[in-house]
Enzyme design. Structure first.
Site, PDB file in Angstrom:
ATOM      1  N   GLU A 293       0.802  -1.224   0.000  1.00 55.34           N
ATOM      2  CA  GLU A 293       0.000   0.000   0.000  1.00 55.34           C
ATOM      3  C   GLU A 293       0.835   1.274   0.000  1.00 55.34           C
ATOM      4  O   GLU A 293       0.497   2.235   0.691  1.00 55.34           O
ATOM      5  CB  GLU A 293      -0.930   0.016   1.226  1.00 55.34           C
TER       6      GLU A 293
HETATM    7  C1  ACM Z   1      -2.131  -5.336   3.982  1.00 53.12           C
HETATM    8  O1  ACM Z   1      -3.225  -5.797   4.369  1.00 53.12           O
HETATM    9  N1  ACM Z   1      -2.004  -4.049   3.729  1.00 53.12           N
HETATM   10  C2  ACM Z   1      -0.993  -6.197   3.770  1.00 53.12           C
END
Ligand code: ACM
Length: 490
Positions: A293
């Site tokens: 992310e």
């Molecule tokens: C995640 O759930 N951002 C690895």
């Protein structure tokens, strides 16, 4: 006849027609560590204090696959042999699940079990950044995981909300970056002594600790300690959660807005310091550098960072590990282990990135979010938990998936194992952990341990066996929710 309440289901089991073995007065001999674990487990379950004696024999013997064991129970005695200390420990856990009431007595049914794991890596992850969880809580979670033959504890040690491990090379990380948590909950961090205590405790239950410092995103807390290493928050990627302010502790739950400064050499000095120290503190082979992310980091900057960070970890003699996004980077260090967190039926480029990791010689840990993210609500009306991974995740959905079917074209031998993460945006206490992790952690354990084609590998058998474990879990102090999907034994 109901199946015996064994989770994960053993590879081979034969139930004999013999009378059960009465436990009262049965003496234990053999391996002292296994004997101590067995005494503690039997005392918790039954109140019996088993003496020394020859009725229950515990031994490590050469031969058999890693972590395997044989458990033989007859009307006159019990023998557990492990191919190694872990195998013997797992035989003890199986014995603990077999103990049952028979009128006024405690007995063990006559069986012969030959058991070994399907996957070498059987993990749980605990996020100690969104809410900090103290050493006692982590130990309690280790006990819970070990009782289900899970063998990896992944600790998510840093995120936007806090940095949770004291480092001598960078003391400001915890001095300035650990004071709070989600919703302004108390912060906290592990001293080096705390971390070593966790590693040692986990090892005594045959779990390897995989520590994670998440980078280049999820690093707002780094900026509290070292403002020069952090980019300004990129707030236009935020879809949910409060807006971060540079230099102020973040107590919201938005993701994707923070990034380390990728073009600054000081950033790589930092990466070398923090992973160098982590490497010295960590006996296990894997150091996880996150990589998920990084929505506020340009793709070419992400690629530069991932290539350098993974190389730094490999140069330390450790195996780098990262979330699957790192597979987008051609210069990811060869052999880096990838962790898939897409859905059981993939919806995006995650399988492509995961296969790319395997093509570079890295193995894969599967954590499909809509099956074994333990932080998802178990039912729509659960007060704790999130719903972004396809809504509430029932126990049946946590159980009904097959690791080799998730990523097309990924050979089974590229799968290192399975891990059930527990993110802690809504999880502040051990009771909260129990309420979300149980009973779905048992589904993850069975998928990771039991052969895919075992006769008991069905939802009907599983829900019945889980129900049969209710009394054991209660005596162990586990506050599991009585999900309606399970026919609980009372
Ligand atoms: C995640 O759930 N951002 C690895």
């Amino acid at each position: 006849m109901l199946p015996l309440p064994l989770v994960p289901s053993p590879a081979h089991i034969e139930v004999s027609g013999d009378a059960p073995l009465p436990l009262t007065g049965a003496g234990i001999t053999g391996d002292p560590d296994a004997a101590a674990h067995l005494r503690t487990l039997i005392a918790a379950r039954t109140g019996l204090d088993l003496p020394e004696g020859d009725d229950i024999v515990l031994a490590v013997t050469d031969g058999g696959p890693a972590e395997s064991y044989r458990l033989e129970v007859s009307a006159t005695g019990i023998r557990i042999t492990g191919a190694d200390a872990a195998g013997l420990f797992y035989g003890v856990q199986t014995l603990g699940q077999l103990v049952r009431r028979d009128g006024e007595r405690w007995v063990v049914p006559s069986v012969r079990i030959d058991d070994a794991p399907r996957f070498a890596y059987r993990g749980v992850m605990l996020d100690v950044a969104r809410h900090f969880h103290d050493v006692a809580t982590v130990r309690a979670y280790v006990d819970r995981a070990a009782s289900l033959k899970l063998n990896v504890l992944h600790l998510h040690l840093s995120d936007d909300q806090g940095w949770r491990l004291e480092l001598r090379s960078r003391p400001a990380l915890t001095a300035r970056g650990s004071t709070t948590a989600v919703d302004g909950a108390p912060g906290g961090f592990y001293t080096q002594g705390d971390y070593r205590a966790i590693v040692d405790y986990a090892a005594s239950r045959h779990l390897t600790v995989v520590p994670e410092f998440d980078m280049p995103g999820h690093t707002h807390a780094v900026g509290l300690a070292y403002p020069d290493l952090a980019e300004a928050p990129v707030t236009d990627v935020i879809t949910e959660g409060s807006t971060p302010v540079a230099g102020e502790a973040y107590t919201g739950t938005a993701v994707g807005f923070s990034s380390l400064r990728v073009h600054d050499e000081a950033t790589y000095a930092f990466v070398r310091d923090v992973f160098g120290e982590l490497s010295e503190l960590t006996p296990g082979p894997w150091l996880h550098f996150g990589g998920d992310e990084s929505l506020g980091t340009a793709p070419e900057d992400f690629a530069l960072f991932v290539a350098r960070a993974s190389a730094i970890i490999a140069d330390l003699g450790k195996t780098p590990m990262a979330w699957h996004e790192a597979g987008a980077v051609a210069r990811l260090a060869p052999g880096t282990v990838g962790q898939y967190w897409g859905f059981v039926t993939p919806t995006d480029a995650a399988p492509h990135h995961t296969r790319a990791i395997a093509e570079r010689g890295g193995r894969v840990v599967l954590s499909p979010a809509d099956a074994i993210y333990l932080d998802m609500k178990p039912t729509a009306d659960s007060p704790l938990g999130l719903t972004w991974a396809n809504g509430a995740t029932s126990l049946e959905r946590a159980y009904a998936w097959e690791p080799s079917a998730v990523i097309a074209g990924l050979p089974e031998d590229a799968i290192l194992g399975v891990e059930a993460p527990l993110w802690t945006e809504t999880v502040a206490t051990l009771a909260d952990i129990d309420a979300l992790a149980f009973p779905r952690i048992a589904a993850a354990a069975e998928i990771a341990w039991s052969p895919a084609d075992g006769t008991e590998r069905t939802w009907e058998s599983f829900r019945t066996r889980v129900g049969g474990l209710g009394p054991l879990w209660t005596t162990l102090g586990i506050r599991f929710p009585a999900l309606e999907e399970v026919p609980w034994t009372t």
